[in-house]
Scaffold this motif. Structure first.
Motif, PDB file in Angstrom:
ATOM      1  N   PRO A  31      -5.264   0.374  -8.343  1.00  0.00           N
ATOM      2  CA  PRO A  31      -5.723   0.686  -6.876  1.00  0.00           C
ATOM      3  C   PRO A  31      -6.695  -0.216  -6.356  1.00  0.00           C
ATOM      4  CG  PRO A  31      -6.968   2.457  -8.083  1.00  0.00           C
ATOM      5  CD  PRO A  31      -5.876   1.638  -9.024  1.00  0.00           C
ATOM      6  N   LYS A  51      -2.959   7.418   0.170  1.00  0.00           N
ATOM      7  CA  LYS A  51      -3.769   7.682  -0.918  1.00  0.00           C
ATOM      8  C   LYS A  51      -3.520   8.687  -1.854  1.00  0.00           C
ATOM      9  CE  LYS A  51      -7.140  10.077   1.734  1.00  0.00           C
ATOM     10  NZ  LYS A  51      -8.645  10.313   2.590  1.00  0.00           N
ATOM     11  N   THR A  89      -8.478  -1.488  -2.256  1.00  0.00           N
ATOM     12  CA  THR A  89      -9.252  -0.883  -1.035  1.00  0.00           C
ATOM     13  C   THR A  89      -8.423   0.263  -0.431  1.00  0.00           C
ATOM     14  OG1 THR A  89     -10.267  -1.157   0.890  1.00  0.00           O
ATOM     15  CG2 THR A  89      -8.057  -2.565   0.615  1.00  0.00           C
ATOM     16  N   THR A  90      -9.173   1.250   0.111  1.00  0.00           N
ATOM     17  CA  THR A  90      -8.502   2.345   0.727  1.00  0.00           C
ATOM     18  C   THR A  90      -8.823   2.106   2.287  1.00  0.00           C
ATOM     19  OG1 THR A  90      -8.242   3.897  -1.128  1.00  0.00           O
ATOM     20  CG2 THR A  90      -8.371   4.589   1.064  1.00  0.00           C
ATOM     21  N   ALA A 118       0.867  -1.211   0.003  1.00  0.00           N
ATOM     22  CA  ALA A 118      -0.056  -0.073  -0.193  1.00  0.00           C
ATOM     23  C   ALA A 118       0.827   1.272  -0.008  1.00  0.00           C
ATOM     24  CB  ALA A 118      -0.879   0.052   1.174  1.00  0.00           C
ATOM     25  N   THR A 171      -3.937   3.290   0.402  1.00  0.00           N
ATOM     26  CA  THR A 171      -4.621   2.378  -0.736  1.00  0.00           C
ATOM     27  C   THR A 171      -3.640   1.437  -1.072  1.00  0.00           C
ATOM     28  OG1 THR A 171      -5.706   4.511  -1.465  1.00  0.00           O
ATOM     29  CG2 THR A 171      -5.663   2.502  -2.794  1.00  0.00           C
TER      30      THR A 171
END
Length: 405
Positions: A363, A318, A365-366, A315, A371
């Motif tokens: 991308p 974001k 899931t955030t 990740a 993210t």
């Protein structure tokens, strides 16, 4: 001597011809390489951008790297707020009549059994008369029944007379019970006026009122709507591909699309076993926390995240991911340009520039500001990824950037 002179002229002509041919070939090759290099540079510039040293400081570019984060994986779904059928009442009347009084207003809360309106119908007077008449006959026939039974047991009167009284008593009891059942269905007592009360079968808020005072209320026509919002839940549309990840008991977070971004929680309690419509979605039902449901009304459009599980995934913050059209990108510092700049002198114009390259990603899931990312193309293990200022770089790249050649 003449032959020697002619031979010398021939050699000189051949030399000049060879020299001209070589010059032409060299020129064409140089042009081709230059054109190829220009095309290569032009192709590279489509996903590259450069900032001067002052621009770099002003924008506040910050670097980071991919981290393994424990993110909450979700499935996105849309749907509506709704109430179960047992918490919604469309109230009508079993007998027609003229509306005498309307005792409530739209939007008011009523308890179960509350009289909402009254209608007048003279037929109910006949029902009451039938009941009272049957009761009176029953009292008389009961006494006669007891007398005839005694005489029959002592063989004084024929048994046929006792059977006739017994039959009449049963008929009157049936007539009295039928009249009583009709009056009870109309929420009326056996003694009273000709006004029939329209009673709410549930507690809740009065919705639409479809009658007016003095109008004739027909049987089967909806007069009132009463809704109990305390049992509000969601009907979410989930696609077939996501059904394998959905199970009863999973929590959801949803927002009202047209009512701000306040997050409300719920829990899945039911999953349909058939498709809802041609879109190949299945209805998933989720109960809403009671404290949050009181301000909701049926039919509100919602966007929901169904929480599946926690998983450790690569990740980035974001803000490191930017969108260009229907694709998503991150920016990394271009190490190839750093090596090139090291070969130039300090007076080189490129020496004060910082070069970046856009890398396409997918991308996921955030959660908690991070993210999930999947790289479409490989990036160096030691890549310096832009985690702050990526949007500015995208704008510069789309506008031609500050790259100079």
């Amino acid at each position: 001597m003449k032959n020697i002179f002619l031979k010398l002229n021939y050699n000189l002509a051949s030399f000049f011809s060879f020299f001209i041919l070589f010059s032409i070939l060299f020129f064409l090759t140089s042009c081709g390489e230059k054109k190829t290099e220009e095309l290569h540079e032009e192709e590279k510039s489509e996903n590259e951008v450069a900032l001067t040293g002052s621009q770099f400081k002003t924008v506040g570019i910050e670097f980071g790297s991919v981290e393994n984060r424990n993110l909450n994986l979700v499935i996105k779904a849309n749907g509506y707020t709704t109430v179960p059928p047992q918490n919604m009442a469309n109230i009508s009347t079993l007998i027609g009549g003229t509306v005498k009084d309307i005792l409530v207003l739209e939007g008011t809360f009523v308890n179960k059994g509350k009289v909402l309106a009254t209608i007048q119908n003279l037929e109910v007077v006949e029902m009451q008369e039938d009941y009272n008449s049957a009761i009176a006959n029953i009292e008389f026939l009961q006494l006669e029944f007891n007398r005839q039974k005694t005489l029959s047991d002592e063989n004084v009167n024929p048994r046929k007379t006792f059977q006739e009284v017994k039959s009449k008593l049963a008929v009157e009891k049936a007539r009295a019970q039928a009249a009583k059942n009709k009056l009870q269905a109309l929420n009326m007592t056996t003694n009273g006026s000709s006004l029939v009360p329209i009673v709410s079968p549930i507690s809740g808020y009065v919705g639409k009122i479809s009658i007016a005072k003095g109008a004739f209320a027909e049987t089967g026509t909806i007069l009132f709507e009463v809704v109990d919002n305390s049992q509000m839940h969601l009907d979410l549309n989930v696609y077939e591909k996501d059904l394998g990840s959905i199970s009863i008991g999973q929590t959801i977070d949803f927002i009202l699309t047209n009512q701000g971004n306040k997050s409300i929680k719920g829990k899945i309690f039911g999953i349909n076993k058939s498709f809802s419509n041609e879109s190949k979605t299945v209805a998933v039902h989720a109960k809403i926390n009671a404290n949050d449901a009181k301000d909701l009304i049926s039919g509100m459009y919602v966007s929901a995240n169904i929480n599946i599980t926690n998983a450790t995934v690569p990740a980035l913050p974001k803000d490191a991911i930017v969108r260009n059209g229907d694709k998503y990108f991150i920016f990394i510092q271009d190490l190839a340009h750093i090596e090139k700049e090291e070969k130039h002198t300090e007076t080189s114009k490129e020496h004060n520039e910082v070069h970046f390259k856009a890398i396409e990603v997918m991308p996921g899931t955030t959660d908690l500001g991070y993210t999930e990312v999947k790289f479409v193309e490989a990036v160096p293990a030691n890549a310096k990824i832009v985690v702050k200022g990526a949007f500015y770089l995208l704008s510069a790249m789309k506008g031609g950037g500050t790259h100079e050649h």
